[in-house]
Write a protein that holds these residues in place. Structure first.
Motif, short mmCIF file in Angstrom:
data_model
loop_
_atom_site.label_atom_id
_atom_site.label_comp_id
_atom_site.label_asym_id
_atom_site.label_seq_id
_atom_site.Cartn_x
_atom_site.Cartn_y
_atom_site.Cartn_z
N GLY A 109 0.80 -1.23 0.00
CA GLY A 109 0.00 0.00 0.00
C GLY A 109 0.82 1.27 0.00
O GLY A 109 0.28 2.36 0.23
N ALA A 110 2.12 1.16 -0.27
CA ALA A 110 2.93 2.39 -0.38
C ALA A 110 2.46 3.15 -1.62
O ALA A 110 2.13 2.54 -2.64
CB ALA A 110 4.41 2.05 -0.51
N GLN A 111 2.44 4.47 -1.51
CA GLN A 111 2.05 5.28 -2.68
C GLN A 111 3.31 5.67 -3.45
O GLN A 111 4.20 6.32 -2.91
CB GLN A 111 1.32 6.54 -2.24
CG GLN A 111 0.81 7.34 -3.43
CD GLN A 111 0.44 8.75 -3.04
OE1 GLN A 111 1.30 9.59 -2.76
NE2 GLN A 111 -0.84 9.02 -3.01
N LEU A 112 3.35 5.23 -4.71
CA LEU A 112 4.50 5.59 -5.57
C LEU A 112 4.04 6.65 -6.55
O LEU A 112 3.08 6.43 -7.30
CB LEU A 112 4.99 4.38 -6.35
CG LEU A 112 5.60 3.23 -5.54
CD1 LEU A 112 4.63 2.09 -5.42
CD2 LEU A 112 6.89 2.76 -6.19
N GLU A 113 4.71 7.77 -6.55
CA GLU A 113 4.43 8.78 -7.56
C GLU A 113 5.63 8.82 -8.50
O GLU A 113 6.78 8.90 -8.07
CB GLU A 113 4.23 10.15 -6.90
CG GLU A 113 3.84 11.20 -7.91
CD GLU A 113 3.19 12.43 -7.28
OE1 GLU A 113 3.07 12.48 -6.03
OE2 GLU A 113 2.80 13.32 -8.05
N VAL A 114 5.34 8.73 -9.79
CA VAL A 114 6.40 8.65 -10.81
C VAL A 114 6.22 9.82 -11.76
O VAL A 114 5.09 10.18 -12.09
CB VAL A 114 6.24 7.35 -11.65
CG1 VAL A 114 7.45 7.15 -12.55
CG2 VAL A 114 5.99 6.15 -10.77
N TRP A 115 7.33 10.43 -12.18
CA TRP A 115 7.24 11.41 -13.27
C TRP A 115 8.51 11.38 -14.08
O TRP A 115 9.59 11.06 -13.58
CB TRP A 115 6.88 12.81 -12.79
CG TRP A 115 7.81 13.58 -11.90
CD1 TRP A 115 8.60 14.64 -12.25
CD2 TRP A 115 8.02 13.41 -10.47
NE1 TRP A 115 9.27 15.13 -11.16
CE2 TRP A 115 8.94 14.40 -10.05
CE3 TRP A 115 7.51 12.53 -9.51
CZ2 TRP A 115 9.37 14.53 -8.73
CZ3 TRP A 115 7.95 12.64 -8.19
CH2 TRP A 115 8.85 13.62 -7.81
N HIS A 174 16.69 9.60 -16.37
CA HIS A 174 16.23 9.16 -15.05
C HIS A 174 14.70 9.13 -14.98
O HIS A 174 14.02 9.82 -15.75
CB HIS A 174 16.75 10.12 -13.95
CG HIS A 174 16.31 11.52 -14.17
ND1 HIS A 174 17.02 12.41 -14.93
CD2 HIS A 174 15.21 12.20 -13.75
CE1 HIS A 174 16.39 13.56 -14.96
NE2 HIS A 174 15.27 13.47 -14.26
N LEU A 175 14.22 8.37 -14.01
CA LEU A 175 12.80 8.39 -13.61
C LEU A 175 12.75 9.01 -12.23
O LEU A 175 13.57 8.66 -11.37
CB LEU A 175 12.25 6.97 -13.47
CG LEU A 175 11.93 6.15 -14.71
CD1 LEU A 175 11.36 4.81 -14.26
CD2 LEU A 175 10.91 6.88 -15.55
N HIS A 176 11.77 9.86 -12.00
CA HIS A 176 11.56 10.42 -10.65
C HIS A 176 10.59 9.54 -9.87
O HIS A 176 9.57 9.12 -10.44
CB HIS A 176 10.91 11.80 -10.71
CG HIS A 176 11.78 12.85 -11.28
ND1 HIS A 176 12.40 13.81 -10.52
CD2 HIS A 176 12.12 13.13 -12.57
CE1 HIS A 176 13.07 14.62 -11.30
NE2 HIS A 176 12.92 14.23 -12.55
#
Ligand code: BEZ
Ligand code: FE
Length: 276
Positions: A143-149, A215-217
């Motif tokens: 249930g960790a929230q991963l935000e990717v940009w 890179h990925l954020h």
């Protein structure tokens, strides 16, 4: 307080803030004033140079809007952002290291299910990203929230397209029960930070290039763990050792693996630091 000279003016300013009720504010300002005056004495600052500095900061502010943050960029290229990250994110060995936030995060990214395509039309070669979120003992964090940009194949984030009103190459996901996550996107590429403003002028004047390695954020939030702001960098990128914003950590470098049937895969496992 008359007849102040280059020796006594610093003390006079410090005396005036002696009663600042907020102790941290007083401490920070005392140091700032002392260093600013010391800097001016050190370089024997001319009036023209002071004016040029003020004009530069004015232009930096004027370049900012809801999609462009030139002051973050300035802090980044001066290494101030990375210094602050390094000082404030000391973690036990084994935790995923933090790096710069950058100016291209936006609130309100769309939520996706695991396996979804967060590119949402962003140009680029397809890439599958997989990994896990764990604690230091290797236990999965569900249930960790991963935000990717990320930027697209042209090196631009969605917010850099003035007429685009959808999110591309960014999204929110949740880790599964076993701590795993997966999403589809496009391959990250190296890109230059924006150079059409005062920060670009500064880079040119000081003979620096504006490139960041591919890179990925990620920003990962989970209850009882410190929020992790980081990147995963692409192994082999020519700018890994000259990142314009000093963000590369060796532990954050990973392989984008070309698949025989086309596209790439990236696997990266994150380890969060508990709060307290
Ligand atoms: C970024 O990676 O998005 C970024 C970070 C610092 C400055 C410019 C861009
Ligand atoms: Fe970036």
């Amino acid at each position: 307080m008359r007849n102040l000279n280059e020796q006594t003016v610093t003390r006079a300013v410090l005396d005036l803030i002696a009663d600042t009720p907020n102790h941290r504010l007083k401490y920070v300002f005392t140091s700032l004033i002392t260093h600013l005056h010391g800097f001016a004495r050190d370089v024997k600052l001319t009036e023209e140079e002071l004016q040029a500095g003020i004009s530069f900061l004015t232009a930096t502010g004027q370049k900012c809007n809801d999609k462009r943050q030139e002051f973050i960029l300035l802090s980044d290229v001066l290494g101030l952002s990375m210094l602050t990250v390094a000082m404030n994110n000391k973690k036990p060995e084994g935790c995923t290291e933090s790096t710069v936030f950058g100016p291209f995060h936006v609130e309100g990214a769309p939520e996706y299910e695991n396996g979804a395509d967060i590119a949402n039309g962003a140009a680029g070669e397809p890439c599958m990203v997989r990994g896990t979120v764990r604690d230091l003992d290797g236990n999965p964090i569900a249930g960790a929230q991963l935000e990717v940009w990320q930027a697209d194949a042209t090196g631009n984030y969605d917010v850099q397209y003035p007429d685009l009103d959808t999110h591309r190459g960014r999204g929110l996901l949740r880790s599964k029960q076993d701590g795993s996550f997966e999403f589809r996107t496009v391959v990250a590429v190296a890109y230059p930070i924006p150079v059409d403003g005062p920060v670009g002028d500064l880079l040119r004047a000081t003979g620096r290039h504006p490139w960041r390695p591919a890179h990925l954020h990620f920003m990962i939030k989970a209850k009882n763990y410190q929020t992790l702001v980081t990147h995963v960098f692409r192994n082999g990128d020519q700018y890994l050792d000259s990142d314009a914003v000093f963000g590369v950590r060796q532990t954050l470098v990973a392989d984008w693996i070309r698949q025989p049937d086309g596209g790439y895969t990236l696997t990266y496992d994150f380890v969060l630091n508990p709060v307290g």
